[in-house]
Design a protein around this motif. Structure first.
Motif, mmCIF file in Angstrom:
data_model
loop_
_atom_site.group_PDB
_atom_site.id
_atom_site.type_symbol
_atom_site.label_atom_id
_atom_site.label_comp_id
_atom_site.label_asym_id
_atom_site.label_seq_id
_atom_site.Cartn_x
_atom_site.Cartn_y
_atom_site.Cartn_z
ATOM 1 N N GLY A 260 0.815 -1.216 0.000
ATOM 2 C CA GLY A 260 0.000 0.000 0.000
ATOM 3 C C GLY A 260 0.845 1.261 0.000
ATOM 4 N N GLN A 261 1.927 1.263 0.796
ATOM 5 C CA GLN A 261 2.817 2.421 0.838
ATOM 6 C C GLN A 261 3.482 2.647 -0.516
ATOM 7 N N GLU A 262 3.916 1.558 -1.134
ATOM 8 C CA GLU A 262 4.582 1.665 -2.431
ATOM 9 C C GLU A 262 3.637 2.245 -3.489
ATOM 10 N N LYS A 263 2.412 1.720 -3.544
ATOM 11 C CA LYS A 263 1.440 2.199 -4.532
ATOM 12 C C LYS A 263 1.053 3.647 -4.272
ATOM 13 N N THR A 264 0.892 4.028 -3.009
ATOM 14 C CA THR A 264 0.532 5.407 -2.662
ATOM 15 C C THR A 264 1.605 6.381 -3.133
ATOM 16 N N LEU A 265 2.860 6.035 -2.865
ATOM 17 C CA LEU A 265 3.975 6.891 -3.278
ATOM 18 C C LEU A 265 4.043 6.994 -4.802
ATOM 19 N N LEU A 266 3.848 5.872 -5.484
ATOM 20 C CA LEU A 266 3.879 5.863 -6.948
ATOM 21 C C LEU A 266 2.751 6.715 -7.530
ATOM 22 N N LEU A 267 1.573 6.639 -6.923
ATOM 23 C CA LEU A 267 0.420 7.413 -7.392
ATOM 24 C C LEU A 267 0.675 8.913 -7.249
ATOM 25 N N LEU A 268 1.260 9.319 -6.123
ATOM 26 C CA LEU A 268 1.563 10.737 -5.915
ATOM 27 C C LEU A 268 2.596 11.224 -6.927
ATOM 28 N N PRO B 162 3.208 16.220 -4.072
ATOM 29 C CA PRO B 162 4.338 15.969 -3.169
ATOM 30 C C PRO B 162 4.261 14.589 -2.516
ATOM 31 N N SER B 163 5.424 13.973 -2.326
ATOM 32 C CA SER B 163 5.495 12.571 -1.895
ATOM 33 C C SER B 163 5.017 12.327 -0.466
ATOM 34 N N GLY B 164 4.951 13.367 0.373
ATOM 35 C CA GLY B 164 4.531 13.176 1.760
ATOM 36 C C GLY B 164 3.103 13.583 2.036
ATOM 37 N N LEU B 165 2.303 13.734 0.978
ATOM 38 C CA LEU B 165 0.947 14.249 1.147
ATOM 39 C C LEU B 165 0.013 13.259 1.836
ATOM 40 N N LEU B 166 0.312 11.961 1.740
ATOM 41 C CA LEU B 166 -0.540 10.934 2.361
ATOM 42 C C LEU B 166 0.302 10.095 3.335
ATOM 43 N N PRO B 167 0.593 10.626 4.515
ATOM 44 C CA PRO B 167 1.443 9.908 5.488
ATOM 45 C C PRO B 167 0.650 8.866 6.293
ATOM 46 N N LEU B 168 0.097 7.884 5.605
ATOM 47 C CA LEU B 168 -0.717 6.875 6.279
ATOM 48 C C LEU B 168 0.167 5.814 6.926
ATOM 49 N N LYS B 169 -0.417 5.061 7.874
ATOM 50 C CA LYS B 169 0.325 4.026 8.592
ATOM 51 C C LYS B 169 -0.509 2.749 8.658
ATOM 52 N N ASP B 170 0.189 1.614 8.653
ATOM 53 C CA ASP B 170 -0.486 0.312 8.768
ATOM 54 C C ASP B 170 -1.630 0.182 7.763
ATOM 55 N N ILE B 171 -1.304 0.370 6.492
ATOM 56 C CA ILE B 171 -2.313 0.259 5.440
ATOM 57 C C ILE B 171 -2.772 -1.195 5.302
ATOM 58 N N ILE B 172 -4.059 -1.387 5.277
ATOM 59 C CA ILE B 172 -4.635 -2.723 5.120
ATOM 60 C C ILE B 172 -4.886 -3.017 3.644
#
Length: 234
Positions: free
Chosen positions: A22-30, A36-46
């Motif tokens: 999830g983190q990898e896909k989120t960063l790639l989408l941004l 900016p790469s830190g716009l979605l600082p989510l944690k423990d993505i399910i």
């Protein structure tokens, strides 16, 4: 409010399961949208889902995250479920994201950057409120998240390693128990050998005592015979 994803939408989506994927896909989408790469600082993505055809993206995390963007001087809250429509240079129709303005939380519905780029990021809230900040205030700090092999694959590998470690631990305990038993057997055998040695010593002492008695009896018998001989002569 629970985010419900219709079955027909899920059928068209790329779905990534687990935090690493999830983190990898989120960063790639941004990166692809130019945000900016830190716009979605989510944690423990399910779960992370993305429909390329429409740009619709949803993210589920274990619990909501409150993040403080120090360079922008703003607190932003990300709900356990976040969704948006990703487009070039913007996230629109956002749900699950709030920003703190003075003493109240306002719901954001759009975040975008200038086109053409001018180094500004604009956050628009429901009700018409809008704020602008430097883009670099929302860039990710530190190393990028680890690359996931494929969805649950990361979790499976981790569990496999855990099982191997557990097996090694059990084997080590078993070997340790066997060594301990061997040591105990040696300790038990040592006194037994000592007892045999003591028994042998006792037997040797008894035999020596018998020999002395027999020798003494012989001496007494010789003396008696000599006395009888002397008496006979007289």
């Amino acid at each position: 409010m629970t985010l419900t994803i219709p079955d027909d939408v899920r059928a068209k989506a790329e779905i990534y399961v687990g935090d690493a994927a999830g983190q990898e896909k989120t960063l790639l989408l941004l990166q692809e949208t130019g945000l900016p790469s830190g716009l979605l600082p989510l944690k423990d993505i399910i779960e992370c889902g993305y429909v390329e055809e429409t740009g619709f993206v949803w993210l589920r995390q274990r619990r909501k995250v409150d993040h403080y963007f120090a360079k922008a001087g703003r607190h932003v809250s990300y709900g356990a479920e976040v969704s948006a429509v990703a487009d070039k240079g913007r996230l629109k129709k956002i749900t699950g994201v709030k920003a703190k303005e003075m003493l109240i939380w306002v719901t954001l519905h759009e975040i975008c950057v200038d086109d053409p780029p001018a180094g500004k990021l604009h956050c628009k809230a429901i009700g018409g409120l809008s704020r602008s900040f430097p883009v670099e205030a929302f860039e990710r700090e530190g190393p990028p998240p680890p690359v996931a092999v494929a969805g649950r694959g990361v979790d499976v590998v981790a569990n496999g390693n855990g099982a191997a470690a557990k097996e090694e631990e059990v084997t080590a305990k078993k070997e340790g128990a066997e060594e301990e038993k061997k040591e105990e057997a040696k300790e038990e055998a040592a006194p037994a050998a000592g007892d045999e040695e003591k028994t042998g010593d006792k037997e040797d002492a008894t035999a020596a005592a018998v020999d002395k008695v027999e020798e003494k009896l012989k001496e007494m018998s010789t003396e008696v015979k000599h006395a009888e001989a002397v008496a006979a002569k007289n």
